[in-house]
Design a protein around this motif. Sequence first.
Motif, PDB file in Angstrom:
ATOM      1  N   VAL A  18       0.917  -1.237   0.227  1.00  0.00           N
ATOM      2  CA  VAL A  18       0.220   0.096   0.193  1.00  0.00           C
ATOM      3  C   VAL A  18       0.901   1.359  -0.092  1.00  0.00           C
ATOM      4  N   ALA A  19       1.961   1.204   0.842  1.00  0.00           N
ATOM      5  CA  ALA A  19       2.695   2.296   0.951  1.00  0.00           C
ATOM      6  C   ALA A  19       3.464   2.775  -0.646  1.00  0.00           C
ATOM      7  N   VAL A  20       3.939   1.485  -1.022  1.00  0.00           N
ATOM      8  CA  VAL A  20       4.685   1.611  -2.324  1.00  0.00           C
ATOM      9  C   VAL A  20       3.919   2.204  -3.376  1.00  0.00           C
ATOM     10  N   LEU A  21       2.626   1.731  -3.536  1.00  0.00           N
ATOM     11  CA  LEU A  21       1.551   2.187  -4.543  1.00  0.00           C
ATOM     12  C   LEU A  21       1.304   3.690  -4.307  1.00  0.00           C
ATOM     13  N   GLY A  22       0.967   3.958  -2.933  1.00  0.00           N
ATOM     14  CA  GLY A  22       0.719   5.460  -2.713  1.00  0.00           C
ATOM     15  C   GLY A  22       1.923   6.340  -3.137  1.00  0.00           C
ATOM     16  N   ALA A  23       3.167   6.166  -2.658  1.00  0.00           N
ATOM     17  CA  ALA A  23       4.326   6.634  -3.093  1.00  0.00           C
ATOM     18  C   ALA A  23       4.495   6.889  -4.590  1.00  0.00           C
ATOM     19  N   SER A  24       4.274   5.398  -5.027  1.00  0.00           N
ATOM     20  CA  SER A  24       4.623   5.462  -6.679  1.00  0.00           C
ATOM     21  C   SER A  24       3.499   6.400  -7.184  1.00  0.00           C
ATOM     22  N   LEU A  25       2.275   6.558  -6.939  1.00  0.00           N
ATOM     23  CA  LEU A  25       1.355   7.417  -7.518  1.00  0.00           C
ATOM     24  C   LEU A  25       1.923   8.882  -7.423  1.00  0.00           C
ATOM     25  N   VAL A  26       2.130   9.249  -6.214  1.00  0.00           N
ATOM     26  CA  VAL A  26       2.619  10.588  -5.863  1.00  0.00           C
ATOM     27  C   VAL A  26       3.910  10.958  -6.720  1.00  0.00           C
ATOM     28  N   LEU A  27       4.920  10.209  -6.801  1.00  0.00           N
ATOM     29  CA  LEU A  27       6.204  10.162  -7.998  1.00  0.00           C
ATOM     30  C   LEU A  27       5.612  10.569  -9.208  1.00  0.00           C
ATOM     31  N   ALA A  28       4.428   9.451  -9.365  1.00  0.00           N
ATOM     32  CA  ALA A  28       4.250   9.854 -11.159  1.00  0.00           C
ATOM     33  C   ALA A  28       3.714  11.006 -11.400  1.00  0.00           C
ATOM     34  N   LEU A  29       2.981  11.681 -10.330  1.00  0.00           N
ATOM     35  CA  LEU A  29       2.306  12.753 -10.642  1.00  0.00           C
ATOM     36  C   LEU A  29       3.347  13.862 -10.597  1.00  0.00           C
ATOM     37  N   ALA A  30       4.559  13.890  -9.729  1.00  0.00           N
ATOM     38  CA  ALA A  30       5.674  14.503  -9.704  1.00  0.00           C
ATOM     39  C   ALA A  30       6.234  14.549 -11.164  1.00  0.00           C
ATOM     40  N   LEU A  31       6.390  13.389 -11.560  1.00  0.00           N
ATOM     41  CA  LEU A  31       7.131  13.390 -12.921  1.00  0.00           C
ATOM     42  C   LEU A  31       6.453  14.111 -14.095  1.00  0.00           C
ATOM     43  N   ALA A 284      17.862   1.704   6.698  1.00  0.00           N
ATOM     44  CA  ALA A 284      18.136   2.310   5.703  1.00  0.00           C
ATOM     45  C   ALA A 284      17.938   1.527   4.209  1.00  0.00           C
ATOM     46  N   VAL A 285      18.169   0.206   4.666  1.00  0.00           N
ATOM     47  CA  VAL A 285      18.150  -0.764   3.552  1.00  0.00           C
ATOM     48  C   VAL A 285      16.526  -0.779   3.345  1.00  0.00           C
ATOM     49  N   GLN A 286      15.795  -0.848   4.152  1.00  0.00           N
ATOM     50  CA  GLN A 286      14.088  -1.177   3.812  1.00  0.00           C
ATOM     51  C   GLN A 286      13.848   0.319   3.207  1.00  0.00           C
ATOM     52  N   ALA A 287      14.349   1.562   3.686  1.00  0.00           N
ATOM     53  CA  ALA A 287      13.601   2.816   3.046  1.00  0.00           C
ATOM     54  C   ALA A 287      14.361   2.694   1.676  1.00  0.00           C
ATOM     55  N   GLY A 288      15.424   2.252   1.143  1.00  0.00           N
ATOM     56  CA  GLY A 288      16.107   2.188  -0.002  1.00  0.00           C
ATOM     57  C   GLY A 288      14.966   1.120  -0.789  1.00  0.00           C
ATOM     58  N   VAL A 289      14.799   0.077  -0.312  1.00  0.00           N
ATOM     59  CA  VAL A 289      13.713  -0.798  -1.255  1.00  0.00           C
ATOM     60  C   VAL A 289      12.454  -0.174  -1.427  1.00  0.00           C
ATOM     61  N   LEU A 290      11.963   0.549  -0.459  1.00  0.00           N
ATOM     62  CA  LEU A 290      10.541   0.872  -0.897  1.00  0.00           C
ATOM     63  C   LEU A 290      10.669   2.106  -1.671  1.00  0.00           C
ATOM     64  N   GLY A 291      11.790   3.165  -1.669  1.00  0.00           N
ATOM     65  CA  GLY A 291      12.266   4.347  -2.449  1.00  0.00           C
ATOM     66  C   GLY A 291      12.353   3.827  -4.013  1.00  0.00           C
ATOM     67  N   LEU A 292      13.042   2.533  -4.095  1.00  0.00           N
ATOM     68  CA  LEU A 292      13.394   2.206  -5.556  1.00  0.00           C
ATOM     69  C   LEU A 292      11.951   1.338  -6.236  1.00  0.00           C
ATOM     70  N   SER A 293      11.347   0.760  -5.020  1.00  0.00           N
ATOM     71  CA  SER A 293      10.290   0.108  -5.791  1.00  0.00           C
ATOM     72  C   SER A 293       9.064   1.166  -6.045  1.00  0.00           C
ATOM     73  N   ALA A 294       9.037   2.355  -5.259  1.00  0.00           N
ATOM     74  CA  ALA A 294       8.010   3.544  -5.801  1.00  0.00           C
ATOM     75  C   ALA A 294       8.521   4.138  -7.158  1.00  0.00           C
ATOM     76  N   ALA A 295       9.718   4.049  -7.141  1.00  0.00           N
ATOM     77  CA  ALA A 295      10.392   4.869  -8.407  1.00  0.00           C
ATOM     78  C   ALA A 295      10.013   3.880  -9.692  1.00  0.00           C
ATOM     79  N   LEU A 321      16.135   9.271 -15.070  1.00  0.00           N
ATOM     80  CA  LEU A 321      17.358   8.879 -14.720  1.00  0.00           C
ATOM     81  C   LEU A 321      17.716   9.177 -13.229  1.00  0.00           C
ATOM     82  N   LEU A 322      17.101  10.365 -12.694  1.00  0.00           N
ATOM     83  CA  LEU A 322      17.306  10.864 -11.643  1.00  0.00           C
ATOM     84  C   LEU A 322      16.274  10.284 -10.317  1.00  0.00           C
ATOM     85  N   LEU A 323      15.335   9.765 -10.971  1.00  0.00           N
ATOM     86  CA  LEU A 323      14.138   9.388 -10.178  1.00  0.00           C
ATOM     87  C   LEU A 323      14.673   8.419  -9.046  1.00  0.00           C
TER      88      LEU A 323
END
Length: 353
Positions: A18-31, A284-295, A321-323
């Motif tokens: 749920v968190a990854v999907l929510g963050a990914s939608l927000v990041l997609a709108l930012a793109l 930090a690993v967990q945060a990185g996995v969440l960030g990469l998955s959302a990106a 590339l920067l996302l």
Amino acid sequence: MIKIALRDLQWRSRRVIVAVLGASLVLALALVMSGLSAGFENESRKTVELARATGWVIDEGGTGPFLQPSPLPVAVVDALVAQVGAQHASPLLFGRQSVHTVGGGPIGSHEHVNLVGAHPGRLGSPLVAKGRGIQRDGEAVVDVTLGVKIGGRVNLGRSTFTVVGEVRGARLLAGVPNVYVTLRDAQKLASNGQNLATAVVVDRAVTNLPKSTKLMSNADARIDGLRPVVNAQKTIAMVRSLLWLVAALIVGSVMYLSVLERTRDIAVLKGMGARSSSLGASLAVQAGVLGLSAAAIAGVLAQLLAPLFPLSAEIPSMAFLLLPFLSVAVGLLASLGAAKRLFSVQPALAFAS
């Protein structure tokens, strides 16, 4: 610790998804927001490039060739053409018109367009992507977004034009398509037939500018085409920043709740000799996995959402590339609150009743 971090994500998979999907939608709108801002700049750049010039001579009192065009006297235009040569200097007339298709086309009856008048085959007359350029009065070259195919007809004012060519990216003023006609046709529509021009485009140096005129570079002309959308770009930048903040809050809240739920587990690990730095690294690993998955998901969603927007959203390749890097950085920053909580956990809590 990395294995424990990944296992913890697996254990809380529903919340993580749920968190990854929510963050990914927000990041997609930012793109997409980045694409909208880039679209404004690209349309101004493309319009200037289609003129195939290196400079724009305009009236001294004008701000530019597009936003506030001021007519140039015939004597000034003739003097410039005589000085530089007809192959290296050509007058343009820029204005606004309403257009509708003959027989009821897809654009309706009140579509605004940018009217550009130029001499056929000379500077200012664009190289087409499909069809051919204008050759005589009564013909028009249009941007593809106008929705009129080659061979179709459009009404500009009281005149009917046959579309003979298409160009891509020829827009200005937040997506308003350009329509290119002969200079004489443009003068009939925009200046009641008077022999006027709003700019003279040149592709070589002008050593002796006529009085009451000034020379603008292509960069200056691009800036002039962007003036009406400056506030829109600032608004888009603000919204994009807020979207990144929302994404950070989503990731941060998941990480903080995870630490709260694992307080006793963390205390046990510390009691067994685990160092806070190691536990922080797992966070930090967990945060990185969440960030990469959302990106990764955001990149796909952005490409699906961009065509749905009425304005052209041209997402730069650099943004994709920067996302991943920005997403990981945001995830790490968002997890600082959770890390602070993790470091404060005492091993004695493992033995609390």
